[in-house]
Every structure is written in C-alpha cells, then in structure tokens.
Scaffold this motif. Structure first.
Motif, short mmCIF file in Angstrom:
data_model
loop_
_atom_site.label_atom_id
_atom_site.label_comp_id
_atom_site.label_asym_id
_atom_site.label_seq_id
_atom_site.Cartn_x
_atom_site.Cartn_y
_atom_site.Cartn_z
N THR A 139 0.81 -1.22 0.00
CA THR A 139 0.00 0.00 0.00
C THR A 139 0.84 1.27 0.00
OG1 THR A 139 -0.11 0.08 2.42
CG2 THR A 139 -1.84 -1.17 1.27
N SER A 163 -5.93 -0.34 -2.52
CA SER A 163 -6.63 0.10 -1.31
C SER A 163 -5.68 0.17 -0.12
CB SER A 163 -7.77 -0.87 -0.97
OG SER A 163 -7.27 -2.05 -0.36
N CYS A 209 -13.74 0.59 3.25
CA CYS A 209 -12.78 0.17 2.22
C CYS A 209 -13.50 -0.33 0.98
CB CYS A 209 -11.86 -0.91 2.78
SG CYS A 209 -10.48 -1.31 1.69
N TYR A 210 -14.50 -1.20 1.16
CA TYR A 210 -15.20 -1.77 0.02
C TYR A 210 -16.10 -0.76 -0.69
CZ TYR A 210 -13.58 -6.28 1.82
OH TYR A 210 -12.81 -7.32 2.26
N PHE A 228 -11.74 0.61 -5.50
CA PHE A 228 -10.33 0.34 -5.78
C PHE A 228 -10.20 -0.72 -6.88
CE2 PHE A 228 -10.08 1.82 -1.30
CZ PHE A 228 -9.20 2.87 -1.47
N TYR A 254 -7.84 -4.68 -3.87
CA TYR A 254 -8.05 -4.58 -2.43
C TYR A 254 -6.99 -5.40 -1.69
CZ TYR A 254 -12.58 -2.52 -3.48
OH TYR A 254 -13.57 -1.68 -3.94
#
Length: 238
Positions: free
Chosen positions: A53, A70, A137-138, A142, A145
């Motif tokens: 990341t 992500s 996040c979801y 992105f 992930y």
C-alpha cells in the motif's frame, strides 16, 4: 495492472532489535486477479501489506503499483479518532480522488449506523466501528483490495452481507490476501504465493503452498473478525 516487487529488502527496526522480513524478494501480483499470499504467523504478512500500500518503503529495491491499491481492509490506522466517520470518509475520498457524496451515502445505508456516522470515530462502540471500517474500504472502487487476514467482519447478519459485498467486488476488482490460513486462500484465490526464508515465492496450488511451508506452521481461519477492536484498536489514531 500489477503490483511488482523487485529486489526488495526490508528490516523492521526498533530501539533494541531488528527483524529482517524480506531480502532480495521478487514477485509480480496481477492487479485484477484474486491472489493469496500464505505465510506462517510472524513471517511478514503485515509488512508485505504495508509495503504494497505504500505505508512502508523498501530499504533496498522497488515496489511498483500500476493499479489503484486500497488501504488494508478494516485497518483502523487510516482513521483519525478525533474526526467523525463522515469526516474520515470524506478525507479518504479526496486522497484517492473520488466524490465523497455517493460513497458516504453507500456506507450509511449499508452499515445502518444512522447518526453514529457523525460521532467522533474514537467514541463509536465496537459494533459501529467494525461495520464502518469494513464497509469504508469496500465502498471505494479500488482496482486492487489489500487484505491482511480479515476479509469480512461484524456480527452474523452484517457479516453475511459483508461477504456478499466482497463477492460483488471480486467480480470487478482484484484482491491480494495475506493470510496464515490455507482454507481462506482455497475459498477465494486463483493465484498463490508464499513468504518463506525472506523471499516471496509463487506456487502452483494451495496444496503445494501448504506442503512447502508445513501444516504445523499455519493455522485454521476463514478471514472473519467479529469486532475490529479485538485486535486493531491500538492502530486507531488519537
């Protein structure tokens, strides 16, 4: 789209110790694939996630990302405890270049946490915090992930909905799942790598990866976490 590691060396340094994690590691993870990285506990999964990341940088070598990657799923470390859930989401959307309005609306509807979205993040209870971290996040589209052990979370009903959301995202995005559980990789992943002896090695199957590492070095797991606060509370920024 891909994430590539070229001659990556990484040592974690603390005041009284140094822990070597990677040494001359090479790998290419295809960004739109479902990829699992199997490793024994303590062998560098979280470090690999943070290198992927960009939270950590390699000591030597390069990590290249040609897809939108992500932050690690359900990572409390990306949220500021003094800001509200809404403010944290708006900030993340700006960082990654997305309009925050539809993403915040999606999170509020999906989590059903109501007015808690406008509480300081540090004041949320464990259930609200878990729902917000996994969904946030979801909710952002992105291309890849990053998962560090925990793929879905929350109590039973929410966790089932969370898994449905994950399956939906897997239709259009890649996943890079770091785990000590062969079962988790078997359930979701097409490509398999291992971390061993400071290297990242590609395997032909999960069975080969499990045999290579040894079952006694791994553990059972399904990527589910009931409450983020059980393991991740210390990462939340105060």
């Amino acid at each position: 789209m891909s994430i590539s590691f070229t001659n990556v060396h990484k040592t974690l340094r603390q005041k009284t110790s140094r822990t070597k994690v990677l040494e001359g590691a090479d790998a290419e993870f295809i960004g739109d694939r479902l990829t699992g990285v199997l490793a024994s506990p303590g062998s560098g999964k979280t470090t690999l996630a943070n290198l992927t990341t960009g939270k950590l940088r390699a000591d030597i070598g390069r990590v290249r990302r040609s897809s939108l990657v992500s932050f690690p799923v359900a990572s409390g470390g990306v949220f500021n405890g003094a800001l509200t859930g809404r403010e944290n989401l708006a900030f993340l959307c700006r960082v990654f270049g997305f309009d925050p309005v539809p993403i915040i609306r999606f999170v509020v509807d999906f989590t059903e946490i109501g007015k808690a979205i406008d509480k300081p993040f540090k004041d949320l209870n464990r259930d609200e915090r878990t729902k917000l971290l996994f969904t946030s996040c979801y909710a952002i589209p992105f291309e890849t992930y990053i998962v560090d052990e925990s793929l879905v979370g929350g109590r039973a009903a929410f966790r089932l909905r969370c898994e449905e959301l994950v399956l939906e995202r897997m239709q259009s995005s890649g996943f890079l799942i770091m785990t000590s559980s062969p079962n988790l990789i078997k359930k979701y992943c097409n490509d398999v790598f291992v971390i061993d002896n400071f290297k990242i090695l590609e395997m032909t199957s999960v069975d080969e990866a499990e045999m290579f590492l040894g079952a006694d070095r791994l553990r059972a797991g399904n990527g589910e976490l009931e409450f983020v606060g059980e393991t991740d509370e210390s990462q939340i920024l105060e």
